[in-house]
Design a protein around this motif. Structure first.
Motif, PDB file in Angstrom:
ATOM      1  N   LYS A 169     -10.076  10.329  -2.741  1.00  0.00           N
ATOM      2  CA  LYS A 169     -10.402   9.148  -3.544  1.00  0.00           C
ATOM      3  C   LYS A 169      -9.505   9.034  -4.764  1.00  0.00           C
ATOM      4  O   LYS A 169      -9.226   7.915  -5.239  1.00  0.00           O
ATOM      5  CB  LYS A 169     -11.871   9.165  -3.951  1.00  0.00           C
ATOM      6  CG  LYS A 169     -12.824   8.862  -2.800  1.00  0.00           C
ATOM      7  CD  LYS A 169     -14.275   8.846  -3.244  1.00  0.00           C
ATOM      8  CE  LYS A 169     -15.194   8.517  -2.065  1.00  0.00           C
ATOM      9  NZ  LYS A 169     -16.626   8.501  -2.450  1.00  0.00           N
ATOM     10  N   VAL A 170      -9.043  10.171  -5.283  1.00  0.00           N
ATOM     11  CA  VAL A 170      -8.089  10.114  -6.393  1.00  0.00           C
ATOM     12  C   VAL A 170      -6.829   9.368  -5.954  1.00  0.00           C
ATOM     13  O   VAL A 170      -6.315   8.499  -6.665  1.00  0.00           O
ATOM     14  CB  VAL A 170      -7.747  11.528  -6.894  1.00  0.00           C
ATOM     15  CG1 VAL A 170      -6.620  11.464  -7.929  1.00  0.00           C
ATOM     16  CG2 VAL A 170      -8.971  12.200  -7.500  1.00  0.00           C
ATOM     17  N   SER A 171      -6.316   9.709  -4.756  1.00  0.00           N
ATOM     18  CA  SER A 171      -5.145   8.998  -4.230  1.00  0.00           C
ATOM     19  C   SER A 171      -5.463   7.531  -3.967  1.00  0.00           C
ATOM     20  O   SER A 171      -4.642   6.638  -4.235  1.00  0.00           O
ATOM     21  CB  SER A 171      -4.653   9.658  -2.941  1.00  0.00           C
ATOM     22  OG  SER A 171      -3.991  10.875  -3.204  1.00  0.00           O
ATOM     23  N   ILE A 172      -6.646   7.261  -3.415  1.00  0.00           N
ATOM     24  CA  ILE A 172      -7.042   5.874  -3.138  1.00  0.00           C
ATOM     25  C   ILE A 172      -6.996   5.040  -4.414  1.00  0.00           C
ATOM     26  O   ILE A 172      -6.458   3.928  -4.437  1.00  0.00           O
ATOM     27  CB  ILE A 172      -8.449   5.838  -2.503  1.00  0.00           C
ATOM     28  CG1 ILE A 172      -8.403   6.378  -1.068  1.00  0.00           C
ATOM     29  CG2 ILE A 172      -9.019   4.424  -2.527  1.00  0.00           C
ATOM     30  CD1 ILE A 172      -9.765   6.543  -0.425  1.00  0.00           C
ATOM     31  N   GLY A 190       1.291   5.285  -0.384  1.00  0.00           N
ATOM     32  CA  GLY A 190       1.330   6.737  -0.368  1.00  0.00           C
ATOM     33  C   GLY A 190       2.452   7.332   0.451  1.00  0.00           C
ATOM     34  O   GLY A 190       2.671   8.544   0.422  1.00  0.00           O
ATOM     35  N   ALA A 191       3.178   6.504   1.213  1.00  0.00           N
ATOM     36  CA  ALA A 191       4.353   6.972   1.945  1.00  0.00           C
ATOM     37  C   ALA A 191       5.599   6.713   1.093  1.00  0.00           C
ATOM     38  O   ALA A 191       5.529   6.116   0.019  1.00  0.00           O
ATOM     39  CB  ALA A 191       4.468   6.268   3.289  1.00  0.00           C
ATOM     40  N   ARG A 237       0.962  12.095  -2.306  1.00  0.00           N
ATOM     41  CA  ARG A 237      -0.251  11.270  -2.236  1.00  0.00           C
ATOM     42  C   ARG A 237      -0.769  11.208  -0.809  1.00  0.00           C
ATOM     43  O   ARG A 237       0.005  11.328   0.140  1.00  0.00           O
ATOM     44  CB  ARG A 237       0.043   9.847  -2.702  1.00  0.00           C
ATOM     45  CG  ARG A 237       0.541   9.726  -4.120  1.00  0.00           C
ATOM     46  CD  ARG A 237      -0.586   9.454  -5.083  1.00  0.00           C
ATOM     47  NE  ARG A 237      -0.024   9.246  -6.414  1.00  0.00           N
ATOM     48  CZ  ARG A 237       0.351   8.056  -6.879  1.00  0.00           C
ATOM     49  NH1 ARG A 237       0.208   6.978  -6.124  1.00  0.00           N
ATOM     50  NH2 ARG A 237       0.850   7.947  -8.087  1.00  0.00           N
ATOM     51  N   ARG A 238      -2.066  10.983  -0.682  1.00  0.00           N
ATOM     52  CA  ARG A 238      -2.629  10.667   0.624  1.00  0.00           C
ATOM     53  C   ARG A 238      -2.243   9.239   0.996  1.00  0.00           C
ATOM     54  O   ARG A 238      -2.080   8.377   0.144  1.00  0.00           O
ATOM     55  CB  ARG A 238      -4.162  10.782   0.582  1.00  0.00           C
ATOM     56  CG  ARG A 238      -4.684  12.181   0.391  1.00  0.00           C
ATOM     57  CD  ARG A 238      -4.557  13.009   1.662  1.00  0.00           C
ATOM     58  NE  ARG A 238      -5.454  12.522   2.702  1.00  0.00           N
ATOM     59  CZ  ARG A 238      -6.703  12.978   2.869  1.00  0.00           C
ATOM     60  NH1 ARG A 238      -7.194  13.908   2.072  1.00  0.00           N
ATOM     61  NH2 ARG A 238      -7.455  12.511   3.850  1.00  0.00           N
ATOM     62  N   LEU A 239      -2.092   8.980   2.298  1.00  0.00           N
ATOM     63  CA  LEU A 239      -1.903   7.602   2.748  1.00  0.00           C
ATOM     64  C   LEU A 239      -3.223   6.853   2.594  1.00  0.00           C
ATOM     65  O   LEU A 239      -4.267   7.316   3.045  1.00  0.00           O
ATOM     66  CB  LEU A 239      -1.454   7.561   4.200  1.00  0.00           C
ATOM     67  CG  LEU A 239      -0.074   8.094   4.564  1.00  0.00           C
ATOM     68  CD1 LEU A 239       0.232   7.757   6.020  1.00  0.00           C
ATOM     69  CD2 LEU A 239       1.010   7.555   3.657  1.00  0.00           C
ATOM     70  N   THR A 240      -3.156   5.701   1.975  1.00  0.00           N
ATOM     71  CA  THR A 240      -4.357   4.880   1.794  1.00  0.00           C
ATOM     72  C   THR A 240      -4.009   3.424   2.060  1.00  0.00           C
ATOM     73  O   THR A 240      -2.875   2.992   1.857  1.00  0.00           O
ATOM     74  CB  THR A 240      -4.933   5.018   0.367  1.00  0.00           C
ATOM     75  OG1 THR A 240      -4.028   4.456  -0.575  1.00  0.00           O
ATOM     76  CG2 THR A 240      -5.178   6.472   0.021  1.00  0.00           C
ATOM     77  N   ASN A 294      -3.226   4.904  -5.907  1.00  0.00           N
ATOM     78  CA  ASN A 294      -2.374   4.018  -5.097  1.00  0.00           C
ATOM     79  C   ASN A 294      -2.698   2.554  -5.356  1.00  0.00           C
ATOM     80  O   ASN A 294      -1.796   1.705  -5.451  1.00  0.00           O
ATOM     81  CB  ASN A 294      -2.551   4.337  -3.613  1.00  0.00           C
ATOM     82  CG  ASN A 294      -1.848   5.605  -3.189  1.00  0.00           C
ATOM     83  OD1 ASN A 294      -0.970   6.101  -3.890  1.00  0.00           O
ATOM     84  ND2 ASN A 294      -2.219   6.131  -2.034  1.00  0.00           N
ATOM     85  N   ALA A 295      -3.982   2.236  -5.445  1.00  0.00           N
ATOM     86  CA  ALA A 295      -4.383   0.845  -5.672  1.00  0.00           C
ATOM     87  C   ALA A 295      -3.949   0.365  -7.048  1.00  0.00           C
ATOM     88  O   ALA A 295      -3.503  -0.783  -7.212  1.00  0.00           O
ATOM     89  CB  ALA A 295      -5.893   0.697  -5.498  1.00  0.00           C
ATOM     90  N   ILE A 296      -4.069   1.232  -8.050  1.00  0.00           N
ATOM     91  CA  ILE A 296      -3.607   0.863  -9.394  1.00  0.00           C
ATOM     92  C   ILE A 296      -2.108   0.585  -9.376  1.00  0.00           C
ATOM     93  O   ILE A 296      -1.637  -0.426  -9.914  1.00  0.00           O
ATOM     94  CB  ILE A 296      -3.940   1.977 -10.406  1.00  0.00           C
ATOM     95  CG1 ILE A 296      -5.450   2.055 -10.651  1.00  0.00           C
ATOM     96  CG2 ILE A 296      -3.204   1.737 -11.733  1.00  0.00           C
ATOM     97  CD1 ILE A 296      -5.877   3.219 -11.524  1.00  0.00           C
TER      98      ILE A 296
END
Length: 459
Positions: A308-311, A425-426, A275-278, A314-316
């Motif tokens: 944005k997919v990762s954002i 994401g980490a 994942r991207r860090l967000t 991650n939030a979900i």
């Protein structure tokens, strides 16, 4: 809006009654304290007023008497009634959470439009108050339509209080704190330690950390310090300590965010995932029935669709960890229609379709949505928007960092919200706090990390 009609003196009959039921809320006790100036802790939520180890949150007698005034002024005799005297006996107690039934009965009609009323207030455990009120009833029937008064918002943050209490029931989380070399940075870590949320290990310059602790007036004698004077090297050492099993989360101290992210994102020895860090703000907004999540407002400046997919995911995942069974995700733009002139509306529509096809999981995703019709059901209805998300979003996904940062700060400084911050994401949670954060916000940021890390620690 409320419509009220009075009953004039000539129309009143002996035995005529009116009753209302009112829930005593914690917010009522706070409003009464402000209005009366009374700070008696017996009548304040979350306080032990008599030292017995229990929170009383008792409804003040004068507040109970005000319920009687509400029946008299609104219903019997109603608008235009003037109080002459009141004699009450308080024979029981009520507290926040109790439903109270207030009854007024016409007992006697006197000369000069005077009326004697028998009154009582009943709670779950029986009678709370009883007595009589003498009033001057209106001579004529009056009707008032569309009555309203300005609303009140009590700046309580019960969602954060519940979040912190939940985390306090879990074992303290081992946290590597990177460069706590300012008073606010060291204070945040020590406060979280004192609440049993984290077990901190400091990495940084020992002399600077000691000076910061002295300035903050906190005791760090029992906290281990790994001496690394350089900030970039301290961040690298903190990540290494995670791999060595010394910590299960990172906490940013007094160093630049990019120095910390550089260590986390290293291909060799970092804490990367797929994942991207967000960054996600977890916000407790007064008057809202649930936590509100705002992302990304701190890391990704101009995220592309892949980011944005990762954002969103991650939030979900964060919202689910904090107890939101199926989060509703609003992808924000300036408008709620897809238009090629506004690229963020295209991204929003694609993200919604990806969620529909299972490429984003765990939540309901819709967009584009403007801010108003993402959070307000009335605004959503006015625009003809239907579905599970419109007007009810738990998560607000901003089109870029600038918009996300503005949303979060507007909520904080105009709507009096408290904001906890965490990087997702980490391999481990990353706690971010700000110099402007209150004690509750700092504790909430740590509480989020504790709850996030709990499944992995148990597993």
């Amino acid at each position: 809006m409320t419509s009220l009609t009075s009953t004039p003196y000539d129309a009143l009959r002996i035995g005529q009654e009116a009753t209302i039921t009112r829930l005593c809320r914690a917010e009522d006790l706070i409003v009464f304290s402000h209005a009366s100036g009374s700070l008696n802790p017996l009548h304040l939520p979350n306080h032990d007023g008599d030292g017995d180890g229990r929170v009383e949150a008792l409804a003040p007698a004068a507040w109970i008497a005000a319920l009687i005034a509400g029946v008299v002024g609104n219903h019997l005799p109603g608008p235009g009634t003037v109080y002459r005297s009141e004699s009450l006996r308080f024979v029981g107690q009520a507290q926040a959470g109790d439903s109270l039934h207030t009854k007024v009965r016409v007992a006697q009609k006197l000369a000069g439009h005077a009326v004697r009323l028998a009154v009582s207030v009943e709670g779950p455990a029986g009678r709370v108050a009883e007595g009589e009120v003498e009033v001057s009833a209106p001579a004529l029937r009056h009707r008032f339509d569309d009555l309203s008064v300005p609303g009140l918002v009590v700046q309580s943050h019960r969602h954060f209080d519940a979040l912190i209490a939940r985390a306090e029931d879990l074992p303290a989380l081992p946290v590597i704190v990177i460069c706590p070399e300012s008073a606010d940075a060291v204070m945040g870590a020590v406060q979280a330690r004192d609440h049993g949320l984290i077990a901190p290990l400091f990495v940084g310059a020992p002399d600077k950390i000691a000076a910061a602790a002295a300035e903050a007036g906190v005791d760090i004698a029992e906290i281990e310090i790994v001496a690394v004077p350089d900030h970039r090297a301290a961040a690298l050492r903190a990540v290494a300590l995670i791999h060595e099993g010394r910590g299960r989360a990172l906490m940013k101290g007094h160093l630049h965010t990019d120095e910390m992210l550089h260590a986390i994102l290293k291909k060799e020895g970092g804490l990367r995932t797929n994942r991207r860090l967000t960054h996600v703000f977890v916000m407790d907004v007064p008057g809202q029935d649930q936590l509100l999540f705002v992302t990304d407002a701190a890391i990704n400046i101009a995220p592309d669709l892949g980011c944005k997919v990762s954002i969103v995911q991650n939030a979900i995942d964060l919202a689910v960890s904090l107890g939101v069974a199926r989060p509703k995700v609003g992808i924000l733009s300036a408008v709620e229609t897809v238009t090629t002139a506004i690229p963020s509306t295209l991204d929003a529509a694609i993200l919604a379709k990806m969620a529909e096809r299972g490429q984003i999981t765990g939540g309901d995703v819709d967009g584009p949505l403007a801010m108003d019709n993402a959070v307000d059901p009335g605004a959503a209805r006015a625009k003809g928007l239907t579905g599970l998300v419109a007007g009810r979003a738990d998560i607000l996904v901003a089109p870029n960092l600038e918009a996300g940062n503005m949303i979060a700060k507007e909520l904080s400084f105009l709507a009096h919200a408290e904001a906890a911050g965490v990087v997702m994401g980490a391999q481990v949670p990353v706690i971010l706090t700000s110099r402007a954060d209150s004690v509750r916000a700092r504790l909430a940021s740590c509480a989020v990390a504790v709850i996030l890390a709990a499944p992995a620690r148990c597993g």
